[in-house]
Design a protein around this motif. Structure first.
Motif, PDB file in Angstrom:
ATOM      1  N   ALA A 154       0.826  -1.207   0.000  1.00  0.00           N
ATOM      2  CA  ALA A 154       0.000   0.000   0.000  1.00  0.00           C
ATOM      3  C   ALA A 154       0.860   1.257   0.000  1.00  0.00           C
ATOM      4  O   ALA A 154       0.561   2.235  -0.708  1.00  0.00           O
ATOM      5  N   ALA A 155       1.949   1.252   0.776  1.00  0.00           N
ATOM      6  CA  ALA A 155       2.817   2.427   0.857  1.00  0.00           C
ATOM      7  C   ALA A 155       3.482   2.704  -0.487  1.00  0.00           C
ATOM      8  O   ALA A 155       3.521   3.853  -0.954  1.00  0.00           O
ATOM      9  N   ILE A 156       4.000   1.663  -1.129  1.00  0.00           N
ATOM     10  CA  ILE A 156       4.671   1.851  -2.412  1.00  0.00           C
ATOM     11  C   ILE A 156       3.671   2.229  -3.492  1.00  0.00           C
ATOM     12  O   ILE A 156       3.962   3.048  -4.378  1.00  0.00           O
ATOM     13  N   ALA A 157       2.457   1.650  -3.437  1.00  0.00           N
ATOM     14  CA  ALA A 157       1.417   2.028  -4.399  1.00  0.00           C
ATOM     15  C   ALA A 157       1.105   3.516  -4.284  1.00  0.00           C
ATOM     16  O   ALA A 157       0.948   4.212  -5.298  1.00  0.00           O
ATOM     17  N   ALA A 158       1.035   4.019  -3.057  1.00  0.00           N
ATOM     18  CA  ALA A 158       0.767   5.446  -2.854  1.00  0.00           C
ATOM     19  C   ALA A 158       1.886   6.296  -3.440  1.00  0.00           C
ATOM     20  O   ALA A 158       1.631   7.345  -4.061  1.00  0.00           O
ATOM     21  N   VAL A 283      11.711  17.553  -8.689  1.00  0.00           N
ATOM     22  CA  VAL A 283      12.742  17.008  -7.798  1.00  0.00           C
ATOM     23  C   VAL A 283      12.097  16.187  -6.683  1.00  0.00           C
ATOM     24  O   VAL A 283      12.633  15.153  -6.263  1.00  0.00           O
ATOM     25  N   GLY A 284      10.926  16.617  -6.212  1.00  0.00           N
ATOM     26  CA  GLY A 284      10.205  15.830  -5.221  1.00  0.00           C
ATOM     27  C   GLY A 284       9.818  14.459  -5.761  1.00  0.00           C
ATOM     28  O   GLY A 284       9.923  13.443  -5.064  1.00  0.00           O
ATOM     29  N   ALA A 285       9.380  14.433  -7.020  1.00  0.00           N
ATOM     30  CA  ALA A 285       9.039  13.151  -7.654  1.00  0.00           C
ATOM     31  C   ALA A 285      10.276  12.270  -7.787  1.00  0.00           C
ATOM     32  O   ALA A 285      10.207  11.045  -7.604  1.00  0.00           O
ATOM     33  N   VAL A 286      11.415  12.882  -8.100  1.00  0.00           N
ATOM     34  CA  VAL A 286      12.665  12.133  -8.208  1.00  0.00           C
ATOM     35  C   VAL A 286      13.015  11.495  -6.868  1.00  0.00           C
ATOM     36  O   VAL A 286      13.419  10.324  -6.799  1.00  0.00           O
ATOM     37  N   PHE A 287      12.858  12.240  -5.784  1.00  0.00           N
ATOM     38  CA  PHE A 287      13.152  11.685  -4.463  1.00  0.00           C
ATOM     39  C   PHE A 287      12.241  10.514  -4.132  1.00  0.00           C
ATOM     40  O   PHE A 287      12.698   9.463  -3.672  1.00  0.00           O
ATOM     41  N   LEU A 288      10.940  10.662  -4.367  1.00  0.00           N
ATOM     42  CA  LEU A 288      10.002   9.580  -4.080  1.00  0.00           C
ATOM     43  C   LEU A 288      10.337   8.335  -4.900  1.00  0.00           C
ATOM     44  O   LEU A 288      10.329   7.208  -4.392  1.00  0.00           O
ATOM     45  N   ALA A 289      10.626   8.550  -6.184  1.00  0.00           N
ATOM     46  CA  ALA A 289      10.970   7.418  -7.047  1.00  0.00           C
ATOM     47  C   ALA A 289      12.262   6.747  -6.598  1.00  0.00           C
ATOM     48  O   ALA A 289      12.405   5.523  -6.710  1.00  0.00           O
ATOM     49  N   SER A 290      13.186   7.547  -6.054  1.00  0.00           N
ATOM     50  CA  SER A 290      14.499   7.019  -5.666  1.00  0.00           C
ATOM     51  C   SER A 290      14.400   6.016  -4.531  1.00  0.00           C
ATOM     52  O   SER A 290      14.870   4.879  -4.643  1.00  0.00           O
ATOM     53  N   PHE A 291      13.807   6.432  -3.414  1.00  0.00           N
ATOM     54  CA  PHE A 291      13.844   5.530  -2.265  1.00  0.00           C
ATOM     55  C   PHE A 291      12.928   4.322  -2.449  1.00  0.00           C
ATOM     56  O   PHE A 291      13.230   3.228  -1.970  1.00  0.00           O
ATOM     57  N   SER A 292      11.805   4.500  -3.179  1.00  0.00           N
ATOM     58  CA  SER A 292      10.918   3.354  -3.393  1.00  0.00           C
ATOM     59  C   SER A 292      11.566   2.330  -4.312  1.00  0.00           C
ATOM     60  O   SER A 292      11.509   1.116  -4.067  1.00  0.00           O
ATOM     61  N   SER A 293      12.213   2.787  -5.381  1.00  0.00           N
ATOM     62  CA  SER A 293      12.856   1.871  -6.311  1.00  0.00           C
ATOM     63  C   SER A 293      14.088   1.224  -5.706  1.00  0.00           C
ATOM     64  O   SER A 293      14.317   0.023  -5.877  1.00  0.00           O
TER      65      SER A 293
END
Length: 413
Positions: A154-158, A283-293
């Motif tokens: 659920a967290a990663i989907a969000a 840049v915020g999207a880049v950060f979110l994509a970084s730690f989830s991936s």
């Protein structure tokens, strides 16, 4: 099989919980695929080659679905890919191979944590990439320590849905030339090493082999015994990320000039089209994509390494968590050392590491999936031929780009 899996449809009507149950695994795969490296590979692809490489995305979708079909079938009989590999080549060789693949796999985490740290340093008063890397990795470890798969799913989907929404908002501000977009869907091959290296990079970041180790191990967590459930989930998740990837290529082809990419360069031209808010949002999207991936990718190793040691590993158990957390710490150390003692930048790491994985880990995984399916299933001839073509394609692409990728890395070091 639990009754909650009996009525999976293409459009769940009972709310977000049913949606996550039905498509959460596919969204996890999407989040793994669409990491920070993907953002810059796709942006660099559009800037360097315009719309001409859009054709790789539908092809990647077909190849990815074929690979997921093979790993999903292993999941239905609860036969993790790494267990098959160890049984086939022997326990000792399986242990060595699992460590080797896990080590190569964690290159993705190195690049994602490096880019995530740079993004966090840009977004906050920290102004220190190394501290940003440590904090980004800390978020990843917190994700692992949630332990219960449904919570992580659920967290990663969000996260991935948030990233998707951000990119859609950015794309809506532009007027794309649809004629050029359509022309880019026509396959075009060139002998130029840079072009071929980019093709393999795109496949390496889209046909994401850690996902196949994860999927083949998910029977205890998902409870699905029918391949149709995995197939629908896979298609939704991969089609989602392919459409997102095509959008990034198209926007970059329209707005970016060829140059060495920086952390903010893909969004800088957008500021004049959609407003100054595009830069921090990007840049915020880049950060979110970084730690989830970065963390989600290592879930593959979390299954794979303990399985090679004969552990009946489930998502979130002790062996799973310890393996992932050790690799997270290794990734942080390597990211800091590479940035400190070489000329490579976080963005260059993000662009290079998927190609490295596409060169090494992807062909090995494709071959293992093919051989496992030959052993456990009596597929019709057309399916066996299709799977064989996919495996051959992975080896051909790897062979065609090895020299160019090697020269590129040596140049940066």
């Amino acid at each position: 099989m639990s009754s909650k899996y009996e009525d999976i449809s293409w459009l769940p009507v009972e709310g977000p919980r049913n949606f996550i149950e039905s498509y959460g695994l596919g969204l996890l795969f999407s989040a793994n695929v669409f990491g920070a490296g993907s953002v810059y590979i796709l942006s660099n692809t559009g800037a360097q080659f315009g719309f001409t490489l859009l054709w790789t995305m539908p092809l990647a979708l077909l190849v990815d679905m074929g690979m997921h079909e093979m790993s999903g079938r292993l999941a239905t009989i609860d036969e993790p890919l790494m267990e098959y590999i160890s049984d086939t080549i022997g326990s000792a060789a399986g242990k060595v191979l699992s460590v080797l693949i896990a080590f190569i796999m964690h290159f993705w985490a190195i690049s994602n944590f490096a880019v995530g740290g740079a993004a966090l340093a840009w977004l906050t008063p920290l102004d220190n990439v190394y501290i940003g890397i440590v904090l980004t990795a800390g978020v990843g470890i917190a994700l692992v320590e949630m332990r219960i798969y449904e919570r992580v799913e659920a967290a990663i989907a969000a996260v991935i849905l948030t990233v998707f929404t951000i990119y859609i908002l950015l794309v809506m501000g532009l007027d794309l030339p649809m004629g050029e977009v359509v022309s880019g869907l026509v396959p075009l091959m060139k002998t130029d090493l840079g072009y071929l290296a980019t093709v393999v990079g795109l496949f390496g970041t889209t046909v994401y082999y850690p996902n196949f180790f994860i999927q083949s191990s998910m029977r205890p967590s998902k409870g699905w015994t029918d391949i149709s459930y995995y197939r629908k989930d896979n298609f939704a998740g991969i089609a989602f990320v392919v459409l997102l990837s095509m959008s990034v290529i198209a926007v970059s082809a329209l707005t970016l000039d060829p140059h060495a990419p920086t952390l903010t360069s893909p969004a800088e031209p957008l500021t004049s089209a959609v407003g100054a808010w595009a830069l921090p949002v990007f840049v915020g999207a880049v950060f979110l994509a970084s730690f989830s991936s970065a963390t989600g990718t290592l879930f593959g190793a979390g299954f794979m390494v303990p399985q090679a040691w004969g552990k009946d590993t489930r998502f979130g158990d002790k062996w799973f968590r310890r393996t992932v957390e050790v690799l997270v710490l290794m990734s942080v150390a390597f990211a800091v050392l590479l940035l400190e003692f070489t000329a490579i930048t976080p963005v260059q790491l993000g662009i290079t590491m998927p190609a490295v994985n596409g060169l090494v880990g992807l062909p090995i995984t494709a071959l293992a999936l093919y051989m496992a399916n030959r052993k456990f299933f009596d597929h019709p001839l057309w399916m066996r031929v299709g799977f064989a073509v996919i495996v051959g394609l992975m080896f051909i692409l790897a062979a065609m780009t090895a020299e160019g990728l090697y020269n590129q890395i040596i140049g940066w070091l």
